[in-house]
Design a protein around this motif. Structure first.
Motif, PDB file in Angstrom:
ATOM      1  N   ILE A   1      46.254  39.473  27.964  1.00  0.00           N
ATOM      2  CA  ILE A   1      45.719  37.965  28.536  1.00  0.00           C
ATOM      3  C   ILE A   1      44.484  38.331  29.446  1.00  0.00           C
ATOM      4  CG2 ILE A   1      46.673  36.217  29.865  1.00  0.00           C
ATOM      5  CD1 ILE A   1      49.187  36.370  28.320  1.00  0.00           C
ATOM      6  N   GLU A   2      44.679  39.241  30.244  1.00  0.00           N
ATOM      7  CA  GLU A   2      43.767  39.585  31.497  1.00  0.00           C
ATOM      8  C   GLU A   2      42.371  40.012  30.669  1.00  0.00           C
ATOM      9  OE1 GLU A   2      45.128  42.293  34.335  1.00  0.00           O
ATOM     10  OE2 GLU A   2      46.771  41.197  34.814  1.00  0.00           O
ATOM     11  N   SER A   3      42.397  40.820  29.573  1.00  0.00           N
ATOM     12  CA  SER A   3      41.365  41.040  29.016  1.00  0.00           C
ATOM     13  C   SER A   3      40.469  39.635  28.523  1.00  0.00           C
ATOM     14  CB  SER A   3      41.317  41.863  27.893  1.00  0.00           C
ATOM     15  OG  SER A   3      41.631  43.176  28.253  1.00  0.00           O
ATOM     16  N   TYR A   4      41.382  38.937  27.971  1.00  0.00           N
ATOM     17  CA  TYR A   4      40.965  37.490  27.411  1.00  0.00           C
ATOM     18  C   TYR A   4      40.194  36.853  28.522  1.00  0.00           C
ATOM     19  CZ  TYR A   4      40.942  32.678  25.457  1.00  0.00           C
ATOM     20  OH  TYR A   4      40.283  31.461  25.173  1.00  0.00           O
ATOM     21  N   ALA A   5      41.140  36.672  29.758  1.00  0.00           N
ATOM     22  CA  ALA A   5      40.392  35.885  30.870  1.00  0.00           C
ATOM     23  C   ALA A   5      39.266  36.379  31.433  1.00  0.00           C
ATOM     24  CB  ALA A   5      41.470  35.916  31.722  1.00  0.00           C
ATOM     25  N   ARG A   6      39.008  37.727  31.437  1.00  0.00           N
ATOM     26  CA  ARG A   6      37.742  38.322  31.998  1.00  0.00           C
ATOM     27  C   ARG A   6      36.631  37.868  30.848  1.00  0.00           C
ATOM     28  NH1 ARG A   6      41.132  42.682  32.658  1.00  0.00           N
ATOM     29  NH2 ARG A   6      41.424  43.173  34.757  1.00  0.00           N
ATOM     30  N   GLU A   7      37.080  37.916  29.564  1.00  0.00           N
ATOM     31  CA  GLU A   7      35.711  37.642  28.819  1.00  0.00           C
ATOM     32  C   GLU A   7      35.512  36.388  28.718  1.00  0.00           C
ATOM     33  OE1 GLU A   7      37.312  38.424  24.590  1.00  0.00           O
ATOM     34  OE2 GLU A   7      37.772  40.576  24.911  1.00  0.00           O
ATOM     35  N   LYS A   8      36.371  35.327  29.360  1.00  0.00           N
ATOM     36  CA  LYS A   8      35.850  33.994  29.142  1.00  0.00           C
ATOM     37  C   LYS A   8      35.510  33.627  30.770  1.00  0.00           C
ATOM     38  CE  LYS A   8      36.940  32.853  25.378  1.00  0.00           C
ATOM     39  NZ  LYS A   8      36.182  32.470  24.083  1.00  0.00           N
ATOM     40  N   GLY A   9      35.353  34.686  31.549  1.00  0.00           N
ATOM     41  CA  GLY A   9      34.584  34.255  32.828  1.00  0.00           C
ATOM     42  C   GLY A   9      35.442  33.976  33.888  1.00  0.00           C
ATOM     43  N   PHE A  10      36.790  34.204  33.668  1.00  0.00           N
ATOM     44  CA  PHE A  10      37.722  33.697  34.892  1.00  0.00           C
ATOM     45  C   PHE A  10      37.720  35.034  35.943  1.00  0.00           C
ATOM     46  CE2 PHE A  10      39.321  31.118  31.568  1.00  0.00           C
ATOM     47  CZ  PHE A  10      39.459  30.045  32.138  1.00  0.00           C
ATOM     48  N   GLN A  11      38.066  34.476  37.096  1.00  0.00           N
ATOM     49  CA  GLN A  11      37.750  35.676  38.252  1.00  0.00           C
ATOM     50  C   GLN A  11      39.228  35.665  39.007  1.00  0.00           C
ATOM     51  OE1 GLN A  11      34.507  34.869  40.896  1.00  0.00           O
ATOM     52  NE2 GLN A  11      33.086  35.046  39.217  1.00  0.00           N
ATOM     53  N   LYS A  12      40.168  34.454  38.631  1.00  0.00           N
ATOM     54  CA  LYS A  12      41.575  34.674  39.365  1.00  0.00           C
ATOM     55  C   LYS A  12      42.434  34.086  38.402  1.00  0.00           C
ATOM     56  CE  LYS A  12      43.694  32.250  43.306  1.00  0.00           C
ATOM     57  NZ  LYS A  12      43.393  31.121  44.407  1.00  0.00           N
ATOM     58  N   LEU A  13      43.555  34.761  38.441  1.00  0.00           N
ATOM     59  CA  LEU A  13      44.622  34.538  37.527  1.00  0.00           C
ATOM     60  C   LEU A  13      45.884  34.131  38.395  1.00  0.00           C
ATOM     61  CD1 LEU A  13      44.815  37.117  34.913  1.00  0.00           C
ATOM     62  CD2 LEU A  13      43.689  34.726  34.646  1.00  0.00           C
ATOM     63  N   LYS A  14      46.797  33.122  38.037  1.00  0.00           N
ATOM     64  CA  LYS A  14      47.824  32.676  38.655  1.00  0.00           C
ATOM     65  C   LYS A  14      48.842  32.604  37.813  1.00  0.00           C
ATOM     66  CE  LYS A  14      47.469  29.327  41.952  1.00  0.00           C
ATOM     67  NZ  LYS A  14      47.280  28.233  42.669  1.00  0.00           N
ATOM     68  N   LEU A  15      50.245  32.979  38.319  1.00  0.00           N
ATOM     69  CA  LEU A  15      51.383  32.746  37.525  1.00  0.00           C
ATOM     70  C   LEU A  15      52.638  32.499  38.276  1.00  0.00           C
ATOM     71  CD1 LEU A  15      53.272  35.600  37.913  1.00  0.00           C
ATOM     72  CD2 LEU A  15      51.452  36.757  36.410  1.00  0.00           C
ATOM     73  N   ASN A  16      53.866  31.875  38.011  1.00  0.00           N
ATOM     74  CA  ASN A  16      54.819  31.710  38.442  1.00  0.00           C
ATOM     75  C   ASN A  16      55.892  32.732  37.774  1.00  0.00           C
ATOM     76  OD1 ASN A  16      53.795  29.491  39.863  1.00  0.00           O
ATOM     77  ND2 ASN A  16      54.491  27.951  38.348  1.00  0.00           N
ATOM     78  N   ALA A  17      56.150  33.722  38.771  1.00  0.00           N
ATOM     79  CA  ALA A  17      57.367  34.673  38.222  1.00  0.00           C
ATOM     80  C   ALA A  17      58.715  34.404  38.576  1.00  0.00           C
ATOM     81  CB  ALA A  17      56.662  36.069  38.883  1.00  0.00           C
ATOM     82  N   GLN A  18      59.291  34.714  37.593  1.00  0.00           N
ATOM     83  CA  GLN A  18      60.806  34.806  37.921  1.00  0.00           C
ATOM     84  C   GLN A  18      61.024  35.874  39.066  1.00  0.00           C
ATOM     85  OE1 GLN A  18      63.466  35.071  34.526  1.00  0.00           O
ATOM     86  NE2 GLN A  18      62.325  33.333  33.743  1.00  0.00           N
ATOM     87  N   THR A  19      61.817  35.662  40.155  1.00  0.00           N
ATOM     88  CA  THR A  19      61.934  36.566  41.221  1.00  0.00           C
ATOM     89  C   THR A  19      62.133  37.942  40.815  1.00  0.00           C
ATOM     90  OG1 THR A  19      64.247  35.810  41.689  1.00  0.00           O
ATOM     91  CG2 THR A  19      62.333  34.929  42.926  1.00  0.00           C
ATOM     92  N   HIS A  20      63.229  38.130  39.785  1.00  0.00           N
ATOM     93  CA  HIS A  20      63.548  39.585  39.333  1.00  0.00           C
ATOM     94  C   HIS A  20      62.336  40.147  38.701  1.00  0.00           C
ATOM     95  CE1 HIS A  20      63.500  39.009  35.069  1.00  0.00           C
ATOM     96  NE2 HIS A  20      64.035  37.983  35.277  1.00  0.00           N
ATOM     97  N   ALA A  21      61.281  39.368  38.323  1.00  0.00           N
ATOM     98  CA  ALA A  21      60.081  40.167  37.608  1.00  0.00           C
ATOM     99  C   ALA A  21      59.019  40.008  38.329  1.00  0.00           C
ATOM    100  CB  ALA A  21      59.750  39.280  36.513  1.00  0.00           C
ATOM    101  N   ILE A  22      59.204  39.812  39.799  1.00  0.00           N
ATOM    102  CA  ILE A  22      58.005  40.240  40.923  1.00  0.00           C
ATOM    103  C   ILE A  22      57.567  41.676  41.069  1.00  0.00           C
ATOM    104  CG2 ILE A  22      57.658  40.068  43.270  1.00  0.00           C
ATOM    105  CD1 ILE A  22      58.978  37.306  43.333  1.00  0.00           C
TER     106      ILE A  22
END
Length: 140
Positions: A90-111
């Motif tokens: 997903i991060e590789s795809y985002a870079r290819e598309k020119g995104f510079q910032k990613l955000k997500l909502n993490a379940q606290t156990h997955a932080i």
């Protein structure tokens, strides 16, 4: 293990089946909250191992950032690097598309998992589908 950008209905069905298994059946998220109004605009990813789907995730553009959502791996494949492989795709795809910032909502156990990938917590705890979450961001 192979992560694929979903390109057809079978792959989308496979991604949805993993999401339903993990979020609906395992975590008791209502199916109408899991499969939502953003499915059509999202870019979906599915992970296969020996021909069977074992993980999934999706990506959307929201305002000026990329939003990583619905990252999940079947119980048997956890701790084997599957989640990291999905995130890397997903991060590789985002870079290819020119995104510079990613955000997500993490379940606290997955932080800790996301922190290990370079994400930082930027919110207080909140409930989503009755599950505690925190928002995390990463600059690419």
């Amino acid at each position: 293990m192979t992560v694929k950008l979903v390109e057809n209905q079978k792959e989308l069905k496979d991604a949805f089946s993993i999401r339903k298994m993990v979020f609906v059946e395992e975590q008791n998220v209502p199916v109408e909250e899991e499969i939502d109004q953003f499915e059509e605009e999202a870019v979906h990813f599915v992970m296969y191992h020996e021909g069977s789907p074992i993980g999934a995730g999706r990506f959307r553009q929201v305002d000026d950032y990329g939003k990583v959502e619905r990252i999940c791996v079947v119980k048997e494949a956890r701790k084997l690097g599957a989640g990291k492989a999905i995130m890397n795709a997903i991060e590789s795809y985002a870079r290819e598309k020119g995104f510079q910032k990613l955000k997500l909502n993490a379940q606290t156990h997955a932080i800790p998992f996301y922190a290990g990938l370079g994400y930082e917590v930027v919110s207080d705890e909140f409930l989503d589908a009755g599950i505690p979450h925190k928002t995390m961001v990463k600059n690419l």
